[in-house]
Design a protein around this motif. Sequence first.
Motif, short mmCIF file in Angstrom:
data_model
loop_
_atom_site.label_atom_id
_atom_site.label_comp_id
_atom_site.label_asym_id
_atom_site.label_seq_id
_atom_site.Cartn_x
_atom_site.Cartn_y
_atom_site.Cartn_z
N ALA A 223 29.48 38.35 46.38
CA ALA A 223 30.02 39.70 46.17
C ALA A 223 31.25 39.78 45.28
CB ALA A 223 30.33 40.36 47.52
N ARG A 224 32.25 38.88 45.49
CA ARG A 224 33.50 39.06 44.75
C ARG A 224 34.05 37.74 44.24
NH1 ARG A 224 39.10 40.75 47.51
NH2 ARG A 224 38.97 38.53 47.98
N LEU A 225 34.57 37.79 43.01
CA LEU A 225 35.26 36.65 42.40
C LEU A 225 36.69 37.09 42.08
CD1 LEU A 225 35.45 33.87 40.96
CD2 LEU A 225 34.59 35.03 38.90
N ALA A 226 37.66 36.32 42.55
CA ALA A 226 39.07 36.62 42.28
C ALA A 226 39.72 35.39 41.67
CB ALA A 226 39.80 37.03 43.56
N ILE A 227 40.62 35.59 40.72
CA ILE A 227 41.32 34.51 40.03
C ILE A 227 42.80 34.84 40.01
CG2 ILE A 227 41.61 33.25 37.87
CD1 ILE A 227 38.71 33.83 37.22
N ALA A 228 43.63 33.89 40.46
CA ALA A 228 45.08 34.06 40.42
C ALA A 228 45.60 33.48 39.12
CB ALA A 228 45.72 33.36 41.62
N PRO A 229 46.26 34.28 38.28
CA PRO A 229 46.74 33.81 36.97
C PRO A 229 48.05 33.03 37.12
CG PRO A 229 47.27 36.13 37.22
CD PRO A 229 46.52 35.71 38.47
N THR A 230 47.95 31.73 37.38
CA THR A 230 49.13 30.93 37.67
C THR A 230 49.90 30.51 36.42
OG1 THR A 230 47.74 28.95 37.72
CG2 THR A 230 48.18 30.05 39.82
N ALA B 175 28.06 30.67 50.45
CA ALA B 175 29.50 30.68 50.23
C ALA B 175 29.96 32.12 50.23
CB ALA B 175 29.86 30.00 48.91
N GLY B 176 31.18 32.34 50.72
CA GLY B 176 31.70 33.69 50.82
C GLY B 176 32.35 34.14 49.52
N PRO B 177 33.06 35.28 49.56
CA PRO B 177 33.82 35.71 48.38
C PRO B 177 34.78 34.61 47.95
CG PRO B 177 33.74 37.46 50.03
CD PRO B 177 33.16 36.24 50.68
N GLN B 178 34.88 34.39 46.66
CA GLN B 178 35.65 33.26 46.15
C GLN B 178 36.96 33.72 45.51
OE1 GLN B 178 35.20 30.30 46.85
NE2 GLN B 178 33.07 29.64 46.76
#
Length: 446
Positions: A220-227, A49-52
């Motif tokens: 490599a990277r985990l990103a979360i959008a604070p909705t 799986a790629g960057p999430q």
Amino acid sequence: MDKRLFYKIAAICIMSLLLLVPLALIKDQIRERSQRQNEVQASIANSAAGPQTLVGPVLAVHYREQVEIAVPKEEQSGRGETRLQVVERTLLLPPESLNMAGETVVETRNRGIYQARLFRLGLISSGRFVVKPLAETRTAGRILEARAELVLGISDPRGVNNDPEAIINGKPQRFASPGATGADGKESPVRRLSINLGPLDVQRENRFDFSFPLQLTGTARLAIAPTGEANHIELKSAWPHPNFAGRFLPTTRTVSKDGFTADWQISHLARNFEATLNPARGEFLSIDFVDPVNVYLQSERAVKYGVLFIALTFAGFFLTEILRRSPIHPMQYLLVGLALAIFFLLLIAFSEHLPFHLAYGLSAVACIGLIATYLSGALGGIRQGFAFGAGLTGLYGVLYGVLLSEDNALLMGSLLLFLALGATMLATRRLDWYRLGAQLNGQAEQ
């Protein structure tokens, strides 16, 4: 200046320029290896799986509304005619509160000598949606019916390792398979998981309390959008080298050799809800699980100082010639310059198999030993050869300090050049350059 002295300096300059060729070839080799590393990382990400990027959850309210529209002029039998039409719309709502708590485990995948870092996230999300009476808030027409859908966006759903059971208002629900379109029916940059929450009563307020676990793998990277209107996100990991990025930095964080913990408190005043739905707009927080030592980047930075190494070494040779009256042949300059260039090739070769500091030390010891042994014979004494070796040891030590302290690289490099120039000026401050030219002519005639 005497012609012989001029020719000597010109020959040294030409050899310095010639040594740029092997340095350029070594730099190309480093870039090729770095590109191969990136290709392997992309290949592993393509297989796992790629960057999430995690978007949501958000609540999609799909409703049918009866509105009045103007009749086209060609269809009118009188003035100001209207007719009723039913339109379908989607309203996206943020959670009133959103709490996320998770822990990541980072593991290394190898393919030959190349590596890629995967993370496994165990996350618990909970919160509440509050839907005000649609009949009161929508005034364009009459709401006929409405239904709700909980939507969760994941950039690469292949990384979802579990079939999460969501608890909504105390009842278990399961997510449906990911779709390619967003909750509003438009093309979405993230794949979405959804849960159908059924019809809504448009005359009263509706509340949905939710919680669900999520196990997610990425690269490599985990990103979360604070909705959410109020977001509380807490993440921890045993990985000691996080890079916090994105639009929102942690409110509090602790990083040590045992790992990190980070906490974000983000209100709706600090984020744009529409922007959080599209990761391309960058309205998210992120953690990069970086490699603390990028051997290719550091090796490439080291090669940039190769010209400085050669120039300082040749300057030392030249001072030895004029101060000790010990002539050094241009071929000896060239051989020592090639030995200095080989250091950078050894560095990249060793660093692919050893920790960078060991690779650097081993390469430096090999090259310093070779040059010191060679100069012991070329200069007619072990003392002179190992004196040069001691000088090179200090030079390699300074370079290693520059590589470790990228922020101070310019300062350290400038100080090194200043000290080298100062030492040269002090050593030759009483030197009669015109007499030196005559002496060189005399040596040549003898």
